[in-house]
Motif scaffolding. Sequence first.
Motif, short mmCIF file in Angstrom:
data_model
loop_
_atom_site.label_atom_id
_atom_site.label_comp_id
_atom_site.label_asym_id
_atom_site.label_seq_id
_atom_site.Cartn_x
_atom_site.Cartn_y
_atom_site.Cartn_z
N GLY A 60 -5.47 -11.07 -7.67
CA GLY A 60 -4.38 -12.02 -7.44
C GLY A 60 -2.98 -11.44 -7.56
N THR A 61 -2.85 -10.12 -7.48
CA THR A 61 -1.52 -9.53 -7.64
C THR A 61 -0.77 -9.41 -6.32
N GLY A 62 -1.39 -9.85 -5.25
CA GLY A 62 -0.69 -9.87 -3.97
C GLY A 62 -1.44 -9.16 -2.88
N ASP A 63 -1.45 -9.79 -1.73
CA ASP A 63 -2.07 -9.22 -0.55
C ASP A 63 -0.99 -8.45 0.19
N ILE A 64 -0.93 -7.16 -0.01
CA ILE A 64 0.07 -6.33 0.62
C ILE A 64 -0.29 -6.18 2.10
N PRO A 65 0.60 -6.56 2.99
CA PRO A 65 0.26 -6.46 4.40
C PRO A 65 0.08 -5.01 4.85
N THR A 66 -0.88 -4.82 5.72
CA THR A 66 -1.12 -3.50 6.31
C THR A 66 -0.99 -3.61 7.82
N GLN A 67 -0.78 -2.48 8.45
CA GLN A 67 -0.66 -2.46 9.91
C GLN A 67 -1.63 -1.44 10.49
N VAL A 68 -2.06 -1.71 11.69
CA VAL A 68 -2.90 -0.78 12.42
C VAL A 68 -2.05 0.46 12.73
N PRO A 69 -2.52 1.64 12.30
CA PRO A 69 -1.71 2.85 12.52
C PRO A 69 -1.75 3.31 13.97
N SER A 70 -0.65 3.93 14.40
CA SER A 70 -0.60 4.46 15.77
C SER A 70 -0.30 5.96 15.79
N ASN A 71 -0.08 6.54 14.61
CA ASN A 71 0.20 7.98 14.56
C ASN A 71 -0.17 8.53 13.17
N LYS A 72 -0.10 9.84 13.05
CA LYS A 72 -0.50 10.52 11.81
C LYS A 72 0.28 10.01 10.60
N ALA A 73 1.58 9.86 10.73
CA ALA A 73 2.39 9.40 9.59
C ALA A 73 1.94 8.02 9.12
N GLU A 74 1.63 7.16 10.05
CA GLU A 74 1.16 5.81 9.68
C GLU A 74 -0.24 5.85 9.07
N VAL A 75 -1.08 6.77 9.54
CA VAL A 75 -2.41 6.93 8.94
C VAL A 75 -2.26 7.36 7.48
N LEU A 76 -1.38 8.31 7.23
CA LEU A 76 -1.19 8.80 5.86
C LEU A 76 -0.53 7.75 4.96
N ALA A 77 0.37 6.95 5.52
CA ALA A 77 0.96 5.85 4.74
C ALA A 77 -0.09 4.81 4.41
N LEU A 78 -0.97 4.52 5.37
CA LEU A 78 -2.06 3.57 5.13
C LEU A 78 -3.04 4.12 4.10
N LYS A 79 -3.24 5.43 4.11
CA LYS A 79 -4.11 6.08 3.11
C LYS A 79 -3.59 5.79 1.71
N GLU A 80 -2.28 5.89 1.51
CA GLU A 80 -1.71 5.64 0.19
C GLU A 80 -1.90 4.18 -0.23
N LEU A 81 -1.68 3.27 0.70
CA LEU A 81 -1.92 1.85 0.40
C LEU A 81 -3.40 1.63 0.06
N SER A 82 -4.27 2.21 0.87
CA SER A 82 -5.71 2.05 0.67
C SER A 82 -6.11 2.57 -0.72
N HIS A 83 -5.56 3.70 -1.11
CA HIS A 83 -5.91 4.25 -2.42
C HIS A 83 -5.49 3.29 -3.54
N GLY A 84 -4.34 2.67 -3.37
CA GLY A 84 -3.91 1.67 -4.35
C GLY A 84 -4.85 0.48 -4.41
N PHE A 85 -5.33 0.03 -3.24
CA PHE A 85 -6.29 -1.07 -3.21
C PHE A 85 -7.60 -0.65 -3.87
N ASP A 86 -8.02 0.60 -3.62
CA ASP A 86 -9.25 1.10 -4.23
C ASP A 86 -9.15 1.13 -5.75
N LEU A 87 -7.99 1.51 -6.27
CA LEU A 87 -7.79 1.50 -7.72
C LEU A 87 -7.83 0.07 -8.27
N ARG A 88 -7.27 -0.86 -7.53
CA ARG A 88 -7.31 -2.27 -7.95
C ARG A 88 -8.74 -2.78 -7.96
#
Length: 161
Positions: A60-88
């Motif tokens: 319940g700490t918040g549904d952080i919006p994510t976006q479909v990546p279109s390039n390498k930088a966005e994939v790596l940014a999504l990786k960081e968000l994903s890792h945070g979700f995995d820790l949660r």
Amino acid sequence: MDVVTDRLFRHLAWANNYVFDRIAEQPDSSLKLAAPNDTWTVAEILEHLTASRYADLLDGTGDIPTQVPSNKAEVLALKELSHGFDLRLRESAKNPVGFVEFQRGERTIRRNRETILTQSIHNATEHPAQIAGIFANHGLKVIDLDEIDMWQFANYEGLGD
């Protein structure tokens, strides 16, 4: 939390990181690949893999919006968000008892916390395999599922051989 459950959630994060890293090594055009007779692209599945909704339902700490990546930088940014979700998710696994209620349209849905936790593990197994299959269908070996099995994870953690 028992040691098996904790290990499963550590593996989930480790394997997800592998998937993001392998995809980030590919040309941006690979994000648009899909399986025959399917509309989901690699990028869409990768975004879905993040499990942000599962994490929010459980803590319940918040549904952080994510976006479909279109390039390498966005994939790596999504990786960081994903890792945070995995820790949660790993933290939420310390409290598997109880129920969660949420709205889907006008319908109230009630789910057991154990079911959400278990589905998050399944999600992290199902979708990398789906992505590996898409690449294989296009003649590419990008995701080697044997590289992210529990045997390799045991080696990574120093528990193998």
